[in-house]
Design a protein around this motif. Sequence first.
Motif, PDB file in Angstrom:
ATOM      1  N   LEU A  24     -28.825 -60.385  83.285  1.00  0.00           N
ATOM      2  CA  LEU A  24     -30.147 -60.871  83.643  1.00  0.00           C
ATOM      3  C   LEU A  24     -30.613 -61.923  82.653  1.00  0.00           C
ATOM      4  O   LEU A  24     -30.379 -61.803  81.445  1.00  0.00           O
ATOM      5  N   THR A  25     -31.269 -62.960  83.162  1.00  0.00           N
ATOM      6  CA  THR A  25     -31.851 -63.966  82.276  1.00  0.00           C
ATOM      7  C   THR A  25     -33.053 -63.368  81.552  1.00  0.00           C
ATOM      8  O   THR A  25     -33.518 -62.267  81.882  1.00  0.00           O
ATOM      9  N   VAL A  26     -33.574 -64.103  80.585  1.00  0.00           N
ATOM     10  CA  VAL A  26     -34.759 -63.632  79.857  1.00  0.00           C
ATOM     11  C   VAL A  26     -35.896 -63.361  80.837  1.00  0.00           C
ATOM     12  O   VAL A  26     -36.563 -62.312  80.776  1.00  0.00           O
ATOM     13  N   LYS A  27     -36.130 -64.281  81.753  1.00  0.00           N
ATOM     14  CA  LYS A  27     -37.200 -64.104  82.740  1.00  0.00           C
ATOM     15  C   LYS A  27     -36.977 -62.863  83.573  1.00  0.00           C
ATOM     16  O   LYS A  27     -37.916 -62.090  83.845  1.00  0.00           O
ATOM     17  N   GLU A  28     -35.734 -62.628  83.967  1.00  0.00           N
ATOM     18  CA  GLU A  28     -35.420 -61.483  84.827  1.00  0.00           C
ATOM     19  C   GLU A  28     -35.542 -60.153  84.096  1.00  0.00           C
ATOM     20  O   GLU A  28     -35.751 -59.120  84.730  1.00  0.00           O
ATOM     21  N   GLN A  29     -35.429 -60.173  82.751  1.00  0.00           N
ATOM     22  CA  GLN A  29     -35.635 -58.940  81.983  1.00  0.00           C
ATOM     23  C   GLN A  29     -37.041 -58.397  82.227  1.00  0.00           C
ATOM     24  O   GLN A  29     -37.236 -57.175  82.354  1.00  0.00           O
ATOM     25  N   PHE A  30     -38.009 -59.292  82.308  1.00  0.00           N
ATOM     26  CA  PHE A  30     -39.403 -58.879  82.534  1.00  0.00           C
ATOM     27  C   PHE A  30     -39.646 -58.521  83.991  1.00  0.00           C
ATOM     28  O   PHE A  30     -40.431 -57.615  84.294  1.00  0.00           O
ATOM     29  N   GLN A  31     -38.988 -59.222  84.892  1.00  0.00           N
ATOM     30  CA  GLN A  31     -39.111 -58.893  86.315  1.00  0.00           C
ATOM     31  C   GLN A  31     -38.567 -57.504  86.604  1.00  0.00           C
ATOM     32  O   GLN A  31     -39.083 -56.804  87.475  1.00  0.00           O
ATOM     33  N   LEU A  32     -37.534 -57.114  85.863  1.00  0.00           N
ATOM     34  CA  LEU A  32     -36.990 -55.761  86.009  1.00  0.00           C
ATOM     35  C   LEU A  32     -38.025 -54.719  85.618  1.00  0.00           C
ATOM     36  O   LEU A  32     -38.168 -53.686  86.289  1.00  0.00           O
ATOM     37  N   VAL A  33     -38.761 -54.985  84.540  1.00  0.00           N
ATOM     38  CA  VAL A  33     -39.819 -54.065  84.119  1.00  0.00           C
ATOM     39  C   VAL A  33     -40.875 -53.935  85.223  1.00  0.00           C
ATOM     40  O   VAL A  33     -41.371 -52.839  85.501  1.00  0.00           O
ATOM     41  N   ASP A  34     -41.190 -55.056  85.882  1.00  0.00           N
ATOM     42  CA  ASP A  34     -42.191 -55.044  86.951  1.00  0.00           C
ATOM     43  C   ASP A  34     -41.784 -54.143  88.112  1.00  0.00           C
ATOM     44  O   ASP A  34     -42.638 -53.624  88.832  1.00  0.00           O
ATOM     45  N   ARG A  35     -40.496 -53.963  88.289  1.00  0.00           N
ATOM     46  CA  ARG A  35     -40.008 -53.155  89.416  1.00  0.00           C
ATOM     47  C   ARG A  35     -40.211 -51.659  89.180  1.00  0.00           C
ATOM     48  O   ARG A  35     -40.244 -50.876  90.140  1.00  0.00           O
ATOM     49  N   ILE A  36     -40.334 -51.272  87.914  1.00  0.00           N
ATOM     50  CA  ILE A  36     -40.453 -49.840  87.614  1.00  0.00           C
ATOM     51  C   ILE A  36     -41.823 -49.453  87.050  1.00  0.00           C
ATOM     52  O   ILE A  36     -42.146 -48.276  86.951  1.00  0.00           O
ATOM     53  N   LYS A  37     -42.624 -50.467  86.680  1.00  0.00           N
ATOM     54  CA  LYS A  37     -43.948 -50.154  86.127  1.00  0.00           C
ATOM     55  C   LYS A  37     -44.925 -51.280  86.443  1.00  0.00           C
ATOM     56  O   LYS A  37     -44.581 -52.457  86.331  1.00  0.00           O
ATOM     57  N   ASN A  78     -46.775 -65.454  78.723  1.00  0.00           N
ATOM     58  CA  ASN A  78     -46.432 -66.812  78.289  1.00  0.00           C
ATOM     59  C   ASN A  78     -46.869 -67.063  76.851  1.00  0.00           C
ATOM     60  O   ASN A  78     -46.147 -67.696  76.075  1.00  0.00           O
ATOM     61  N   ASN A  79     -48.041 -66.566  76.506  1.00  0.00           N
ATOM     62  CA  ASN A  79     -48.528 -66.717  75.131  1.00  0.00           C
ATOM     63  C   ASN A  79     -47.641 -65.964  74.141  1.00  0.00           C
ATOM     64  O   ASN A  79     -47.363 -66.454  73.045  1.00  0.00           O
ATOM     65  N   LEU A  80     -47.205 -64.770  74.541  1.00  0.00           N
ATOM     66  CA  LEU A  80     -46.334 -63.971  73.685  1.00  0.00           C
ATOM     67  C   LEU A  80     -44.988 -64.664  73.487  1.00  0.00           C
ATOM     68  O   LEU A  80     -44.483 -64.753  72.356  1.00  0.00           O
ATOM     69  N   LEU A  81     -44.402 -65.163  74.570  1.00  0.00           N
ATOM     70  CA  LEU A  81     -43.114 -65.850  74.470  1.00  0.00           C
ATOM     71  C   LEU A  81     -43.227 -67.107  73.616  1.00  0.00           C
ATOM     72  O   LEU A  81     -42.323 -67.413  72.822  1.00  0.00           O
ATOM     73  N   ALA A  82     -44.342 -67.827  73.767  1.00  0.00           N
ATOM     74  CA  ALA A  82     -44.545 -69.032  72.966  1.00  0.00           C
ATOM     75  C   ALA A  82     -44.701 -68.683  71.489  1.00  0.00           C
ATOM     76  O   ALA A  82     -44.144 -69.360  70.612  1.00  0.00           O
ATOM     77  N   PHE A  83     -45.445 -67.617  71.216  1.00  0.00           N
ATOM     78  CA  PHE A  83     -45.639 -67.192  69.826  1.00  0.00           C
ATOM     79  C   PHE A  83     -44.304 -66.837  69.178  1.00  0.00           C
ATOM     80  O   PHE A  83     -44.063 -67.143  68.014  1.00  0.00           O
ATOM     81  N   LEU A  84     -43.432 -66.199  69.952  1.00  0.00           N
ATOM     82  CA  LEU A  84     -42.128 -65.781  69.431  1.00  0.00           C
ATOM     83  C   LEU A  84     -41.096 -66.913  69.455  1.00  0.00           C
ATOM     84  O   LEU A  84     -39.972 -66.738  68.977  1.00  0.00           O
ATOM     85  N   GLY A  85     -41.473 -68.051  70.012  1.00  0.00           N
ATOM     86  CA  GLY A  85     -40.572 -69.196  70.034  1.00  0.00           C
ATOM     87  C   GLY A  85     -39.434 -69.067  71.019  1.00  0.00           C
ATOM     88  O   GLY A  85     -38.360 -69.654  70.814  1.00  0.00           O
ATOM     89  N   ILE A  86     -39.654 -68.333  72.102  1.00  0.00           N
ATOM     90  CA  ILE A  86     -38.580 -68.130  73.086  1.00  0.00           C
ATOM     91  C   ILE A  86     -39.019 -68.545  74.489  1.00  0.00           C
ATOM     92  O   ILE A  86     -38.327 -68.248  75.466  1.00  0.00           O
ATOM     93  N   ASN A  87     -40.143 -69.228  74.598  1.00  0.00           N
ATOM     94  CA  ASN A  87     -40.653 -69.605  75.919  1.00  0.00           C
ATOM     95  C   ASN A  87     -39.756 -70.616  76.633  1.00  0.00           C
ATOM     96  O   ASN A  87     -39.801 -70.738  77.856  1.00  0.00           O
TER      97      ASN A  87
END
Length: 222
Positions: free
Chosen positions: A100-113, A123-132
């Motif tokens: 899974l891509t980085v984006k899909e890692q979060f989409q997987l979470v959406d499927r279960i919670k 987006n703010n969190l990813l930007a803060f961590l430098g991975i956006n």
Amino acid sequence: MSILELHNVNKNFGTGLSKVTALKDVNFSADQGNVVLILGPSGSGKSTFLTIAGTLQTPSSGTIKIDNKNINNLSNKQKEKLRLNKLGFILQTYNLVPYLTVKEQFQLVDRIKKDNLNDEQLNNLLAFLGINKLINKYPEELSGGQNQRVAIARALYPNPGIIFADEPTAALDSDRVKEIGKLFYKIAHQNNKLVVIVTHDLRLKQYADQIYNIIDGRINKN
């Protein structure tokens, strides 16, 4: 009121001559709105403490309470529900899904919670961590430090009340350690969450509200 408590907790592995005691009469309590650091060398019992406190393992004896509820009495299904809705984990192995891509890692979470961070917050969190700019990359395309930051973001995405982090800065340089330390401090203090970090990284001490030392399975407040 303490949100997390351990009372006289012991954890043994093996039996007879091969018996090893990883945790010895551990007593611990922590409140919401705090960053708590558990400092100790390799083999001191840090990771065992984290997995016991986070209900990933059961203690050999002793009591664990989360939100003043004795979790020893919960079924495995109830513990799974607790972890899904209340607890977040940042583990050394990252635990990212390799296909899974980085984006899909979060989409997987959406499927279960549901009730996760909204798009702007993520987006703010990813930007803060430098991975956006890495959202379309796969874990194998990222460095160890980048994977670690993705794992941190994924653990924070479900908005858990308690965050357990196992050596979250192990693969990061000092500048990133400062950023992660500030992030954990901000999450705890501004969002009233408990962040429990087990580590040997002394660079995180300045961001902690409480510091415990663990040696040979015994824990003491600094």
